[in-house]
Design a protein around this motif. Structure first.
Motif, PDB file in Angstrom:
ATOM      1  N   SER A   1      34.054  10.431  72.802  1.00 38.52           N
ATOM      2  CA  SER A   1      33.930  11.774  73.345  1.00 38.52           C
ATOM      3  C   SER A   1      33.931  12.781  72.201  1.00 38.52           C
ATOM      4  CB  SER A   1      35.093  12.051  74.297  1.00 38.52           C
ATOM      5  OG  SER A   1      34.935  13.280  74.967  1.00 38.52           O
ATOM      6  N   HIS A   2      33.564  14.000  72.518  1.00 37.58           N
ATOM      7  CA  HIS A   2      33.638  15.040  71.488  1.00 37.58           C
ATOM      8  C   HIS A   2      34.399  16.238  72.056  1.00 37.58           C
ATOM      9  CE1 HIS A   2      30.288  16.951  73.661  1.00 37.58           C
ATOM     10  NE2 HIS A   2      30.547  18.051  72.993  1.00 37.58           N
ATOM     11  N   LYS A   3      35.258  16.786  71.214  1.00 37.38           N
ATOM     12  CA  LYS A   3      36.008  17.989  71.560  1.00 37.38           C
ATOM     13  C   LYS A   3      36.557  18.586  70.278  1.00 37.38           C
ATOM     14  CE  LYS A   3      39.016  16.087  74.428  1.00 37.38           C
ATOM     15  NZ  LYS A   3      39.315  17.069  75.471  1.00 37.38           N
ATOM     16  N   THR A   4      36.747  19.889  70.277  1.00 39.71           N
ATOM     17  CA  THR A   4      37.341  20.530  69.113  1.00 39.71           C
ATOM     18  C   THR A   4      38.780  20.047  68.952  1.00 39.71           C
ATOM     19  OG1 THR A   4      38.081  22.435  70.413  1.00 39.71           O
ATOM     20  CG2 THR A   4      35.893  22.580  69.377  1.00 39.71           C
ATOM     21  N   ARG A   5      39.306  20.171  67.758  1.00 36.84           N
ATOM     22  CA  ARG A   5      40.680  19.736  67.507  1.00 36.84           C
ATOM     23  C   ARG A   5      41.687  20.709  68.111  1.00 36.84           C
ATOM     24  NH1 ARG A   5      43.141  15.060  65.978  1.00 36.84           N
ATOM     25  NH2 ARG A   5      41.623  14.734  64.307  1.00 36.84           N
ATOM     26  N   THR A   6      41.378  22.006  68.086  1.00 43.22           N
ATOM     27  CA  THR A   6      42.292  23.025  68.612  1.00 43.22           C
ATOM     28  C   THR A   6      41.510  24.000  69.488  1.00 43.22           C
ATOM     29  OG1 THR A   6      41.965  24.394  66.634  1.00 43.22           O
ATOM     30  CG2 THR A   6      43.859  22.891  66.627  1.00 43.22           C
ATOM     31  N   PRO A   7      42.181  24.723  70.390  1.00 44.03           N
ATOM     32  CA  PRO A   7      41.482  25.700  71.239  1.00 44.03           C
ATOM     33  C   PRO A   7      40.921  26.852  70.412  1.00 44.03           C
ATOM     34  CG  PRO A   7      43.662  25.175  72.128  1.00 44.03           C
ATOM     35  CD  PRO A   7      43.606  24.606  70.749  1.00 44.03           C
ATOM     36  N   TYR A   8      39.849  27.449  70.921  1.00 44.22           N
ATOM     37  CA  TYR A   8      39.270  28.623  70.263  1.00 44.22           C
ATOM     38  C   TYR A   8      40.173  29.842  70.403  1.00 44.22           C
ATOM     39  CZ  TYR A   8      34.856  26.069  69.840  1.00 44.22           C
ATOM     40  OH  TYR A   8      33.889  25.149  69.510  1.00 44.22           O
ATOM     41  N   LEU A   9      40.883  29.922  71.537  1.00 45.83           N
ATOM     42  CA  LEU A   9      41.804  31.031  71.780  1.00 45.83           C
ATOM     43  C   LEU A   9      43.112  30.472  72.337  1.00 45.83           C
ATOM     44  CD1 LEU A   9      39.550  33.709  73.575  1.00 45.83           C
ATOM     45  CD2 LEU A   9      40.389  33.783  71.219  1.00 45.83           C
ATOM     46  N   GLY A  10      44.179  31.255  72.181  1.00 49.47           N
ATOM     47  CA  GLY A  10      45.453  30.872  72.781  1.00 49.47           C
ATOM     48  C   GLY A  10      46.354  30.106  71.831  1.00 49.47           C
ATOM     49  N   GLU A  11      47.377  29.492  72.416  1.00 54.91           N
ATOM     50  CA  GLU A  11      48.369  28.788  71.622  1.00 54.91           C
ATOM     51  C   GLU A  11      47.748  27.574  70.925  1.00 54.91           C
ATOM     52  OE1 GLU A  11      51.784  27.706  73.855  1.00 54.91           O
ATOM     53  OE2 GLU A  11      51.946  29.648  74.855  1.00 54.91           O
ATOM     54  N   PRO A  12      48.148  27.331  69.674  1.00 53.84           N
ATOM     55  CA  PRO A  12      47.642  26.134  68.976  1.00 53.84           C
ATOM     56  C   PRO A  12      48.081  24.866  69.702  1.00 53.84           C
ATOM     57  CG  PRO A  12      48.703  27.663  67.434  1.00 53.84           C
ATOM     58  CD  PRO A  12      49.030  28.141  68.821  1.00 53.84           C
ATOM     59  N   CYS A  13      47.178  23.908  69.769  1.00 51.73           N
ATOM     60  CA  CYS A  13      47.468  22.644  70.431  1.00 51.73           C
ATOM     61  C   CYS A  13      46.465  21.623  69.921  1.00 51.73           C
ATOM     62  CB  CYS A  13      47.338  22.799  71.946  1.00 51.73           C
ATOM     63  SG  CYS A  13      47.571  21.265  72.880  1.00 51.73           S
ATOM     64  N   ASP A  14      46.920  20.410  69.639  1.00 54.87           N
ATOM     65  CA  ASP A  14      46.015  19.341  69.213  1.00 54.87           C
ATOM     66  C   ASP A  14      45.367  18.752  70.467  1.00 54.87           C
ATOM     67  OD1 ASP A  14      44.822  16.917  68.415  1.00 54.87           O
ATOM     68  OD2 ASP A  14      46.245  16.653  66.781  1.00 54.87           O
ATOM     69  N   LEU A  15      44.113  19.116  70.716  1.00 52.56           N
ATOM     70  CA  LEU A  15      43.441  18.687  71.935  1.00 52.56           C
ATOM     71  C   LEU A  15      43.156  17.190  71.941  1.00 52.56           C
ATOM     72  CD1 LEU A  15      40.933  21.649  72.457  1.00 52.56           C
ATOM     73  CD2 LEU A  15      43.264  21.387  73.338  1.00 52.56           C
ATOM     74  N   HIS A  16      42.979  16.602  70.771  1.00 55.54           N
ATOM     75  CA  HIS A  16      42.771  15.151  70.696  1.00 55.54           C
ATOM     76  C   HIS A  16      44.052  14.417  71.094  1.00 55.54           C
ATOM     77  CE1 HIS A  16      39.095  15.330  67.755  1.00 55.54           C
ATOM     78  NE2 HIS A  16      39.033  16.242  68.697  1.00 55.54           N
ATOM     79  N   ALA A  17      45.179  14.892  70.570  1.00 57.89           N
ATOM     80  CA  ALA A  17      46.461  14.273  70.913  1.00 57.89           C
ATOM     81  C   ALA A  17      46.773  14.461  72.397  1.00 57.89           C
ATOM     82  CB  ALA A  17      47.582  14.869  70.052  1.00 57.89           C
ATOM     83  N   ALA A  18      46.419  15.628  72.946  1.00 59.27           N
ATOM     84  CA  ALA A  18      46.654  15.878  74.373  1.00 59.27           C
ATOM     85  C   ALA A  18      45.848  14.901  75.220  1.00 59.27           C
ATOM     86  CB  ALA A  18      46.278  17.324  74.709  1.00 59.27           C
ATOM     87  N   ALA A  19      44.596  14.672  74.852  1.00 57.52           N
ATOM     88  CA  ALA A  19      43.755  13.730  75.602  1.00 57.52           C
ATOM     89  C   ALA A  19      44.313  12.312  75.515  1.00 57.52           C
ATOM     90  CB  ALA A  19      42.327  13.778  75.077  1.00 57.52           C
ATOM     91  N   ARG A  20      44.787  11.929  74.340  1.00 58.30           N
ATOM     92  CA  ARG A  20      45.379  10.595  74.189  1.00 58.30           C
ATOM     93  C   ARG A  20      46.647  10.463  75.033  1.00 58.30           C
ATOM     94  NH1 ARG A  20      43.361   7.322  70.192  1.00 58.30           N
ATOM     95  NH2 ARG A  20      41.758   8.262  68.866  1.00 58.30           N
ATOM     96  N   ALA A  21      47.424  11.544  75.130  1.00 65.18           N
ATOM     97  CA  ALA A  21      48.631  11.515  75.957  1.00 65.18           C
ATOM     98  C   ALA A  21      48.263  11.308  77.425  1.00 65.18           C
ATOM     99  CB  ALA A  21      49.429  12.810  75.778  1.00 65.18           C
ATOM    100  N   TRP A  22      47.167  11.943  77.869  1.00 68.76           N
ATOM    101  CA  TRP A  22      46.721  11.754  79.252  1.00 68.76           C
ATOM    102  C   TRP A  22      46.331  10.298  79.488  1.00 68.76           C
ATOM    103  CZ3 TRP A  22      42.338  10.094  81.801  1.00 68.76           C
ATOM    104  CH2 TRP A  22      42.267  10.403  83.173  1.00 68.76           C
ATOM    105  N   LEU A  23      45.610   9.714  78.547  1.00 69.26           N
ATOM    106  CA  LEU A  23      45.211   8.312  78.682  1.00 69.26           C
ATOM    107  C   LEU A  23      46.436   7.402  78.752  1.00 69.26           C
ATOM    108  CD1 LEU A  23      42.231   8.352  76.173  1.00 69.26           C
ATOM    109  CD2 LEU A  23      42.047   7.949  78.640  1.00 69.26           C
ATOM    110  N   SER A  24      47.434   7.697  77.949  1.00 67.41           N
ATOM    111  CA  SER A  24      48.664   6.906  77.994  1.00 67.41           C
ATOM    112  C   SER A  24      49.349   7.045  79.349  1.00 67.41           C
ATOM    113  CB  SER A  24      49.625   7.335  76.877  1.00 67.41           C
ATOM    114  OG  SER A  24      49.099   7.003  75.607  1.00 67.41           O
ATOM    115  N   LYS A  25      49.413   8.273  79.870  1.00 62.46           N
ATOM    116  CA  LYS A  25      50.040   8.512  81.172  1.00 62.46           C
ATOM    117  C   LYS A  25      49.336   7.724  82.272  1.00 62.46           C
ATOM    118  CE  LYS A  25      51.042  12.056  84.629  1.00 62.46           C
ATOM    119  NZ  LYS A  25      50.883  13.457  85.041  1.00 62.46           N
ATOM    120  N   GLN A  26      48.017   7.589  82.162  1.00 61.58           N
ATOM    121  CA  GLN A  26      47.243   6.880  83.186  1.00 61.58           C
ATOM    122  C   GLN A  26      47.296   5.364  83.032  1.00 61.58           C
ATOM    123  OE1 GLN A  26      46.092   8.530  85.752  1.00 61.58           O
ATOM    124  NE2 GLN A  26      46.750  10.457  84.797  1.00 61.58           N
TER     125      GLN A  26
END
Length: 200
Positions: free
Chosen positions: A91-116
Motif C-alpha cells: 500500500s502507499h500512504k504518507t508517513r505523517t498527516p499533512y495537518l494536525g497532530e504528528p502521528c506515524d501513519l504506517h505504525a498506526a496501520a500496522r497496529a490495526w492489522l495486529s488488532k485484527q
C-alpha cells in the motif's frame, strides 16, 4: 502465484469512522450519509478543505483502531492461507498527516492489522515482512513488481492502470464499476476472491 493486496479502502473500511469523527467535531449535519465521499463532498462544498485534510489525518492515524475490516476480509484471507496462497499487503500512504497532530501513519496501520489478528498464530499468522507501506504510488508499483505479484487487488483503477500487463488486475468495487479494462476482474464482495484466483 503471489497475491498482492491494497490496504486503505480495500481491506479496511473507513466510511462510518469518517462520519463518526466529523459528527463528534460538529463539522457535518447529522443526516450526512455514512460514507467517506459524502463527508468529503460536504466539507468541500462549505469551503472546509483544511478540515477534510485534518479529518483524514485523524481517521488514518489516532482513530484508525476504530475502523472495521470490510465484510468477509478475514474469512477470505483465512481461506486463502489455508489453501497455501502466498500474500502480501502493498500500500502507499504518507508517513505523517499533512495537518494536525504528528502521528506515524504506517505504525498506526500496522497496529490495526495486529488488532485484527493478522499476526496472531490463532489468527492469520502473517509475518511482518508480508506487509509493505510505501510513500508514493510509484514506489508502491515498484514494490509490487519487485515482489513478483501475479495478482493484485486495489480499489483505485489508477493503480491497476499502472501495473504491468502480466499482473492479473482485480478491482475491489463493492458498489460496482463501469468503464474499466475488459481484462480486469471486478470484485464486489471479498468472498468472490478465491474463485478469481483459481480456487474452487
Amino acid at each position: 502465484m503471489l497475491l498482492g493486496l491494497d490496504f486503505d479502502n480495500t481491506l479496511i473500511r473507513y466510511d462510518s469512522l469518517f462520519h463518526q469523527v466529523a459528527l463528534e467535531r460538529a463539522w457535518i449535519p447529522a443526516d450526512t450519509p455514512q460514507d467517506k465521499v459524502a463527508v468529503r463532498d460536504y466539507l468541500r462544498s462549505v469551503g472546509r478543505e483544511d478540515d477534510w485534510t485534518l479529518l483524514q489525518g485523524v481517521v488514518y492515524g489516532t482513530r484508525i483502531l476504530d475502523a472495521e475490516p470490510f465484510e468477509g476480509v478475514l474469512d477470505t484471507l483465512g481461506r486463502l492461507r489455508d489453501s497455501n496462497v502466498p500474500m502480501r499487503i502493498v500500500s502507499h500512504k504518507t508517513r505523517t498527516p499533512y495537518l494536525g497532530e504528528p502521528c506515524d501513519l504506517h505504525a498506526a496501520a500496522r497496529a490495526w492489522l495486529s488488532k485484527q489478528g493478522f499476526h496472531r498464530s490463532g489468527g492469520l499468522g502473517w509475518s511482518e515482512d508480508q506487509i509493505h507501506f510505501e510513500l508514493t504510488k510509484h514506489d508502491k508499483i515498484a514494490r509490487i513488481v519487485a515482489l513478483g505479484c501475479t495478482h493484485y487487488v486495489d480499489d483505485l483503477p489508477e493503480i491497476l492502470d499502472m501495473l504491468p500487463a502480466h499482473v492479473t488486475k482485480i478491482l475491489f468495487a463493492p458498489n460496482g464499476a463501469s468503464g474499466v479494462a475488459q481484462d480486469w476482474h471486478i470484485m464486489r464482495e471479498w468472498d468472490a476472491l478465491p474463485a478469481i484466483v483459481g480456487l474452487s
